[in-house]
Design a protein around this motif. Structure first.
Motif, short mmCIF file in Angstrom:
data_model
loop_
_atom_site.label_atom_id
_atom_site.label_comp_id
_atom_site.label_asym_id
_atom_site.label_seq_id
_atom_site.Cartn_x
_atom_site.Cartn_y
_atom_site.Cartn_z
N PRO A 143 29.40 19.86 15.33
CA PRO A 143 28.30 19.78 13.61
C PRO A 143 28.99 18.42 13.00
O PRO A 143 29.69 18.33 12.78
N CYS A 144 27.29 18.44 12.20
CA CYS A 144 28.31 16.91 12.23
C CYS A 144 27.25 15.77 10.71
O CYS A 144 25.69 15.80 11.60
N HIS A 145 26.34 16.17 9.66
CA HIS A 145 25.60 15.70 8.95
C HIS A 145 26.15 13.81 8.49
O HIS A 145 26.83 13.69 8.30
N ALA A 146 24.74 13.40 8.81
CA ALA A 146 24.88 11.95 8.79
C ALA A 146 25.17 11.74 7.47
O ALA A 146 26.33 10.78 7.21
N GLU A 147 24.98 12.46 6.10
CA GLU A 147 24.90 12.09 4.78
C GLU A 147 27.01 12.57 4.31
O GLU A 147 27.31 11.59 3.52
N GLU A 148 27.42 13.77 5.35
CA GLU A 148 29.31 12.95 5.21
C GLU A 148 30.00 12.65 5.87
O GLU A 148 30.62 12.55 5.57
N VAL A 149 29.00 11.80 6.77
CA VAL A 149 29.84 11.04 7.35
C VAL A 149 29.64 9.59 6.57
O VAL A 149 30.97 8.81 6.75
N ALA A 150 28.73 9.62 5.87
CA ALA A 150 29.01 8.24 4.94
C ALA A 150 30.15 8.49 3.72
O ALA A 150 30.73 7.25 3.04
N LEU A 151 30.17 9.86 3.45
CA LEU A 151 31.05 10.15 2.44
C LEU A 151 32.67 10.68 2.97
O LEU A 151 34.03 10.11 2.49
N GLU A 152 32.82 10.02 4.33
CA GLU A 152 33.95 9.84 4.93
C GLU A 152 34.50 11.52 5.24
O GLU A 152 35.64 11.95 5.16
#
Length: 334
Positions: A143-152
């Motif tokens: 599970p991984c959303h791009a938006e949360e990756v952007a926020l590290e």
């Protein structure tokens, strides 16, 4: 894998997930060629170091990332090619490539959808079209959303490949200070589960748009997990624990998160939007819209009990009223 020599990776796609993956790869000893369809976006990234269309707050390390608008140039000399475009546009994105252009490369699918009309998983389609051996194919699951990756924010990825070395190598590429990765071998189970969780997220969104509460959504998701298991076991029998993060975790984040585009699309449909107006409102692709047609067609052959998938299909493709379809669905859920 050489430690001192950067691994050469091509990223195909200019959306939010492609942008997030470029950010992850940039954390490691990797050289990225990033193919984008829009020349204006490519020029903007070169000049300002961020994608103007998606996740514009993510700073792109232009020392490690070189943008490109010619697909053949982008894959030349690469060790890995990551596909991160909507499934419906894969053929168009790779148009102009021949099997020899991808020969010897490892192909990584970051796509959670199916090739429309062909009703094929992306890995199967690419392998067939470009003569890629199975041991050089892998998929990225959440599970991984791009938006949360952007926020590290701390995130987790599962890398699936029938070849253990391939899975481990790709997992190493994507492991960084804010992303943990796990290699596994259940490529078909994970890829089908990733496709189906988008359909379930559509259903969750539709019920949310209709005013159903958390109690019903919990029942819907728990029934969905059973539906996914029935289908995946029928398509590709294998011992697998669907409570793992690549299966259940990915389903939960897609079904519940406000970042989920499939949930958002479903919510708009539940509120009375037409398909066209919902797509225009989002300005992004909800993979579940295309996937439900493919899964429904495949299930005509295997005949698994799939009431949630059938309800979503009827709403999106047979113009059933969302309220009526969900009223019928709630009678068969347990």
């Amino acid at each position: 894998m050489k430690v001192n020599q950067p691994v050469r990776v091509t990223m195909v796609g200019g959306g939010s997930w492609a942008t997030a993956l470029v950010k992850i790869l940039s954390e490691n000893n990797v050289s990225v060629k990033w193919w984008l369809r829009k020349a204006t976006d490519a020029e903007h990234i070169k000049k300002f170091g961020h994608n103007p269309s998606y996740l514009s707050d993510v700073q792109i390390n232009t020392r490690k990332v070189k943008v490109c608008t010619k697909i053949r140039d982008s894959v030349r000399d690469s060790d890995y090619v990551v596909l991160a475009v909507p499934a419906a546009f894969v053929a168009d994105a790779l148009k102009g490539l021949k099997p020899e252009h991808l020969s010897g490369k490892c192909i990584i699918s970051a796509i959670k959808g199916m090739i429309p009309d062909a009703n094929q998983l992306v890995t199967d389609w690419v392998s067939e079209q470009y003569n890629i051996p199975a041991e050089r194919m892998s998929v990225i699951a959440g599970p991984c959303h791009a938006e949360e990756v952007a926020l590290e924010k701390q995130s987790y990825l599962t890398i699936a490949s029938p070849d253990a070395i391939c899975a481990e190598n790709v997992a190493n590429l994507l492991r960084c200070r804010f992303v943990q990765t796990t290699p596994v071998d259940d490529i078909y189970g994970i890829e089908y589960s990733a496709v189906m969780k988008n359909i379930i997220a559509l259903a969750c969104g539709i019920t949310r748009g209709l005013g159903y509460g958390d109690n019903f959504q919990a029942v819907l998701v728990s029934n969905a997990m059973q539906e996914i298991k029935r289908f995946v076991d029928a398509i590709y029998p294998k011992h697998r624990d669907l409570s793992g993060s690549a299966y259940l975790g990915d389903l939960l984040v897609t079904a519940y998160s406000p970042f989920s585009r499939n949930r958002t699309f479903g919510t708009l449909i539940g509120r009375g939007y037409t398909i066209q107006s919902a797509q225009a409102e989002m300005n992004m692709i909800a993979e579940g819209y295309y996937a439900v047609k493919s899964i429904h067609a495949i299930n005509q052959q295997v005949e698994v009990d799939m009431p949630i998938t059938n309800a979503v299909y009827k709403i999106l493709y047979e113009k059933s009223a969302p309220a009526g379809a969900m009223n019928r669905l709630k009678e068969v859920l347990t």
